[in-house]
Design an enzyme around this catalytic site. Structure first.
Site, short mmCIF file in Angstrom:
data_model
loop_
_atom_site.label_atom_id
_atom_site.label_comp_id
_atom_site.label_asym_id
_atom_site.label_seq_id
_atom_site.Cartn_x
_atom_site.Cartn_y
_atom_site.Cartn_z
N TRP A 254 0.84 -1.22 0.00
CA TRP A 254 0.00 0.00 0.00
C TRP A 254 0.86 1.25 0.00
CZ3 TRP A 254 -3.96 -2.13 -1.74
CH2 TRP A 254 -4.48 -3.32 -1.22
N ASP A 255 1.95 1.21 0.76
CA ASP A 255 2.88 2.34 0.76
C ASP A 255 3.47 2.57 -0.63
OD1 ASP A 255 2.78 3.13 3.40
OD2 ASP A 255 4.48 1.89 4.03
N LEU A 256 3.84 1.48 -1.28
CA LEU A 256 4.50 1.60 -2.58
C LEU A 256 3.55 2.15 -3.65
CD1 LEU A 256 6.34 -1.82 -2.30
CD2 LEU A 256 7.48 0.41 -2.37
#
Lengths: 406, 406
Positions: B165-167
């Site tokens: 999700w961060d990426l």
């Protein structure tokens, strides 16, 4: 279908299937670009991709093609390819952009296409850098992560369920098109941008330090659900709800210690182990000891009490729930979240649909359904290419194009 | 450090930590933007994030801040905040862009910052849409996927190791900044763009059809390493190498059947089960039967023979390997791949570093190291803000700014 979003006026032709390319196109479409997806009349390779309804309508296809226009052309025929090339190279300062994960050769090579429009921007998503095929599911095993995923001590490999590499690649495709368009608007130059799925995954493994770590001779070990390099683990409450707690930053760590009222025990643990638990890495090394203090505190309380204490202390935590639970009980996954609205999706019914997570100050459009396959064949060919009704009819009658699928 | 890439001339100030915001900034930096990361003199919250070297230099930080300029300012002090605001709002058509995952309030609110530059573009990555905190590790449990990941029949939850999700959010941040900058260059308007991590995850769950599937009352079951909705599974070779094979498209499926020479047995299996294995969904339903034909064929052969037969038939497949194996034996993860080059990273040594996977027709820069913390404090303050050496010295002596960390 053309919206009033921040990219209003931009036009992109998409020849695609599956996740990455359709997602890249949809990202632009949900910001207001006119994205025209061209498919063969029977639908692309992803037209029946699961999950599907009982009638075999793909929820996956519906989800990844929202806000686009759909044109059905038989690109196996020379006249069909001619039409597709004409659409790709059509006039307009903000047009002349192609997004594809089809092989960029023959009629779809940049060499051929740029003969028709010298400043064309083409972005081709490839499997690997040589143009060979690879998909998320076959690429991910080679990246090493399936050997690091899953319960500690598990001997097998665990694939990810989320096609993460595809999703990252899809967003990078949008990045690449926007960067190339910015360059063209300033310098007048088009170009062919290549984006290999394999390189996306390899780059991420470099960015996160995995490659350097291996170069330094360290083989990372599986650590189950623990957060690598700091304290983070999942625990069960008295009523069998499962929560994830994280103490990565100093503030998060202090919040957790305060919420569980274990400051004294933590001090003693640090003294016993000879570690400084103010440092995130030392918390990782001492994670079993920390878990033996945090775990019983959580296990002794029902979920509601744990949640209350965590929130009161500003703990960084989350609750495990199934997709169904998320859809049923989570306000974030409902129309209470302004990113979502109900849309009427042909062949499916009314479903909760997300718009784009980017919330621009100038606003964002609500989610729109995916088009019926071929719904815009006539309007696009007539408006963009200037075909007359009679000319369109000729293409239609000879099976080179198709109207809306019934 | 300023490069000749496709975004050459663009300037972005970054106030960030961890994955999403630093990755968004680095994506722009690796395309040639001048990205100035401001940190407090002791380093941000991610300055010691694991993996680290024996001397506690972060390989994670080095990986996510390549190609940027680093400025060390004590933003806890009013004079430090004043300097940071001045940098954010400095002149230049291609400047006036801020990327942050710090709370957009007080001195960092759009209201305050836009007083200094009316056309400022600010992109703020938030935990949730209300501005509350959430990180990948606490958000992922609520999305449902940990209950679908891992071996079939496993009762627990399996967290992903990749902060997916961060990426995705990091790439979307780059998308949002480029879209807002395009708008500003045409209409003269700046804006505050908000990007909640939670909304990114929820949107993906909608796009892939998970939400609609749950709305239709279907609770998807864990299916181990199998590809959902078609045929795909991992198998062991005679010499205990593990491979993933996929038969998603019709072509992939026929290639697999041909390679394993099981066309007759597949026909009989289809007849016995009363299914049509030309349809991808039927292959998923019949996956145990298919695996009972494919598995023994693979198990009877050493890896080299399997690979040869698969490649000769165009099978879509991949090999499982650890990160160390990838680094040691895989040409794609070496300087033979033009995306990679060796860089000298301060405090680490010479490491293999990836540039950006987007391969522009106009070329891309090679990977550059991450800066030493504070390496560009003096040059940025003097060049961008026009400080004299004496003025810089005053800030330095009073501890409001710092030079390169030793």
């Amino acid at each position: 279908m053309i919206s009033s979003g921040i990219l209003s006026g931009m036009r992109v032709v998409e020849l695609s299937a599956f996740v990455a390319a359709p997602l890249g196109g949809m990202t632009l479409a949900q910001m207001g670009a006119d994205v025209i997806r061209i498919d063969r009349p029977q639908g692309g390779l992803d037209y029946r991709r699961w999950p599907v309804t009982k009638d075999n309508t793909s929820l996956f296809w519906a989800g990844l093609n929202k806000s686009k226009r759909s044109v059905a052309i038989d690109i196996a025929k020379p006249e069909g390819r001619e039409l597709a090339q004409a659409l790709i190279s059509a006039d307009g300062d903000d047009a002349g952009m192609l997004l594809t994960n089809f092989p960029a050769r023959g009629w779809l090579s940049y060499e051929e296409l740029s003969k028709r429009r010298a400043d064309l921007i083409q972005l081709t998503i490839q499997g690997d850098r040589h143009g060979g095929s690879a998909v998320d599911y076959t690429l991910n095993p080679a990246i090493g992560l399936p050997m690091l995923t899953g319960p500690q001590g598990y001997e097998g490999v665990v694939n990810h369920v989320l096609p993460a590499w595809d999703l990252i690649t899809g967003q990078m495709a949008a990045v690449g098109l926007l960067a190339a368009e910015r360059h063209r608007s300033r310098k007048g130059e088009g170009q062919h941008v290549k984006l290999p799925l394999e390189d996306v995954a390899l780059a991420v493994m470099g960015h996160l330090g995995f490659i350097a770590e291996a170069e330094l001779g360290v083989e990372r070990e599986r650590c189950g659900n623990d957060l690598f390099g700091a304290f983070g683990r999942d625990f069960l409450t008295a009523d069998n709800e499962r929560v994830m707690v994280v103490g990565l930053s100093e503030k998060q760590w202090q919040s957790l210690v305060n919420a569980c009222d274990i400051a004294e025990q933590i001090k003693q643990l640090a003294a016993n182990l000879g570690v400084n638990l103010d440092l995130e890495g030392e918390r990782f090394k001492a994670r079993e000891g920390i878990a033996s203090l945090v775990g019983p505190w959580i296990k002794a309380r029902p979920f509601a009490d744990v949640a209350k204490a965590f929130d009161a202390n500003g703990v960084c935590w989350g609750r495990y729930q199934s997709v169904s639970q998320m859809v049923k009980i989570d306000d974030s996954c409902s129309e209470k979240n302004p990113m979502f609205n109900k849309v009427e999706q042909a062949g499916v019914g009314t479903i909760l649909s997300p718009s784009i997570p980017l919330n621009f100050g100038s606003g964002r459009d609500s989610a729109k359904p995916a088009p019926v396959l071929g719904a815009h064949t006539e309007s696009v060919l007539c408006d963009v290419l200037g075909l007359s009704s009679a000319e369109y009819g000729r293409y239609y009658d000879s099976g080179i194009v198709a109207g809306p699928a019934s």
